[in-house]
Write an enzyme that holds these catalytic residues in place. Structure first.
Site, PDB file in Angstrom:
ATOM      1  N   CYS A  18      42.352   4.042   3.271  1.00 34.39           N
ATOM      2  CA  CYS A  18      43.726   3.804   2.819  1.00 34.39           C
ATOM      3  C   CYS A  18      44.660   3.817   4.033  1.00 34.39           C
ATOM      4  CB  CYS A  18      44.153   4.892   1.831  1.00 34.39           C
ATOM      5  SG  CYS A  18      45.808   4.613   1.145  1.00 34.39           S
TER       6      CYS A  18
ATOM      7  N   ASP B 294      47.410   5.184   4.200  1.00 35.08           N
ATOM      8  CA  ASP B 294      48.136   6.457   4.213  1.00 35.08           C
ATOM      9  C   ASP B 294      48.041   7.136   5.587  1.00 35.08           C
ATOM     10  OD1 ASP B 294      48.687   9.355   3.821  1.00 35.08           O
ATOM     11  OD2 ASP B 294      48.870   8.762   1.721  1.00 35.08           O
TER      12      ASP B 294
ATOM     13  N   ARG C 291      48.199  10.022   6.469  1.00 34.94           N
ATOM     14  CA  ARG C 291      47.561  11.344   6.532  1.00 34.94           C
ATOM     15  C   ARG C 291      46.035  11.277   6.570  1.00 34.94           C
ATOM     16  NH1 ARG C 291      50.595  13.194   1.209  1.00 34.94           N
ATOM     17  NH2 ARG C 291      49.954  11.053   0.765  1.00 34.94           N
TER      18      ARG C 291
ATOM     19  N   HIS D 212      41.364   8.781  -1.031  1.00 30.52           N
ATOM     20  CA  HIS D 212      41.833  10.168  -0.887  1.00 30.52           C
ATOM     21  C   HIS D 212      42.582  10.593  -2.141  1.00 30.52           C
ATOM     22  CE1 HIS D 212      46.155   9.159  -0.052  1.00 30.52           C
ATOM     23  NE2 HIS D 212      45.604   8.014   0.221  1.00 30.52           N
TER      24      HIS D 212
ATOM     25  N   CYS E  43      46.524   9.754  -3.752  1.00 29.66           N
ATOM     26  CA  CYS E  43      46.840   8.430  -3.207  1.00 29.66           C
ATOM     27  C   CYS E  43      48.022   7.805  -3.959  1.00 29.66           C
ATOM     28  CB  CYS E  43      45.614   7.522  -3.327  1.00 29.66           C
ATOM     29  SG  CYS E  43      45.880   5.872  -2.642  1.00 29.66           S
TER      30      CYS E  43
HETATM   31 ZN   LIG Z   1      46.312   6.155  -0.367  1.00 26.50          ZN
END
Ligand SMILES: [Zn+2]
Length: 211
Positions: free
Chosen positions: A42, A44, A46, A98, A101
């Site tokens: 992803c 993302d 993090r 994750h 999400c």
């Molecule tokens: Zn995500």
């Protein structure tokens, strides 16, 4: 100082630090790239592939998009897959989602995110529809979203196996193995949730006969 200038400054310090420990570090890396893994994760911020797996530059070939989707008309992802499998010869492809999400959560709402995001998130709604019974049985929102994250990873791994790129590599080279993992934002631990070893039988509907 602008915020982005900090990145350039940190970069200089990082490069100097690497050279201090190993004067040949960049020379070696610039000559050769032989990663064993393709990571489809992803976007993302993090979930940085190298950092959470304790790997170095050169070890993982990376593709990231919102909610780590494998869409069969995505020229970007398919080009990355083709290059990783056929030119780099990766042995493992990892789809890593994750918990928590934002893309998964967004797809479970009726919000109109307008044209492009609606189009992208539709794929996740389809995953929900396929597994509706299991998901609707859970009353707790967080538990249901966590399960959808896992089922999404499972579907995306299966989507990989439906490509002629993977099917040809399985037939000719007996690789790569496909892995579905989910990373926990709360504890930093990766949980394997699904796996398709090279050669795993798939629905004949998606098989190609001239590989
Ligand atoms: Zn995500």
């Amino acid at each position: 100082m602008y915020s982005y200038e900090r990145l350039l400054q940190e970069n200089k310090a990082w490069a100097a630090g690497k050279l201090e420990g190993d004067p040949e570090y960049f020379n070696r890396l610039s000559r050769l790239q032989t990663p064993e893994f393709l990571w489809i994760g992803c976007s993302d911020s993090r979930v940085p592939a190298n950092e959470i797996t304790g790997t170095q530059p050169g070890e993982i070939f990376v593709h990231r998009n919102v909610a780590n989707l494998v869409i069969n008309t995505d020229v970007n992802l398919l080009s990355v897959l083709d290059y990783a499998v056929n030119h780099l010869g990766v042995k493992h492809v990892i789809v890593c989602g994750h918990y928590g999400c934002g893309g998964i959560k967004a797809a479970t709402t009726k919000n109109d995110y307008k044209y492009l995001l609606n189009m992208w998130l539709r794929t996740i709604k389809d995953v929900y529809r396929i597994h509706r019974k299991k998901l609707d049985a859970l009353e707790n929102d967080e538990e249901r979203n966590d399960l959808l994250v896992e089922l999404n990873v499972q579907e995306q791994v299966q989507n990989l196996s439906k490509t002629s790129i993977i099917q040809r590599a399985w037939k000719q080279h007996k690789r790569p193995d496909l892995h579905g993992w989910v990373y926990g934002l709360k504890d930093g631990i990766i949980k394997p949730v699904f796996e398709m070893k090279a050669g795993t039988p798939i629905d004949p509907l998606y098989e190609y006969d001239s590989l």
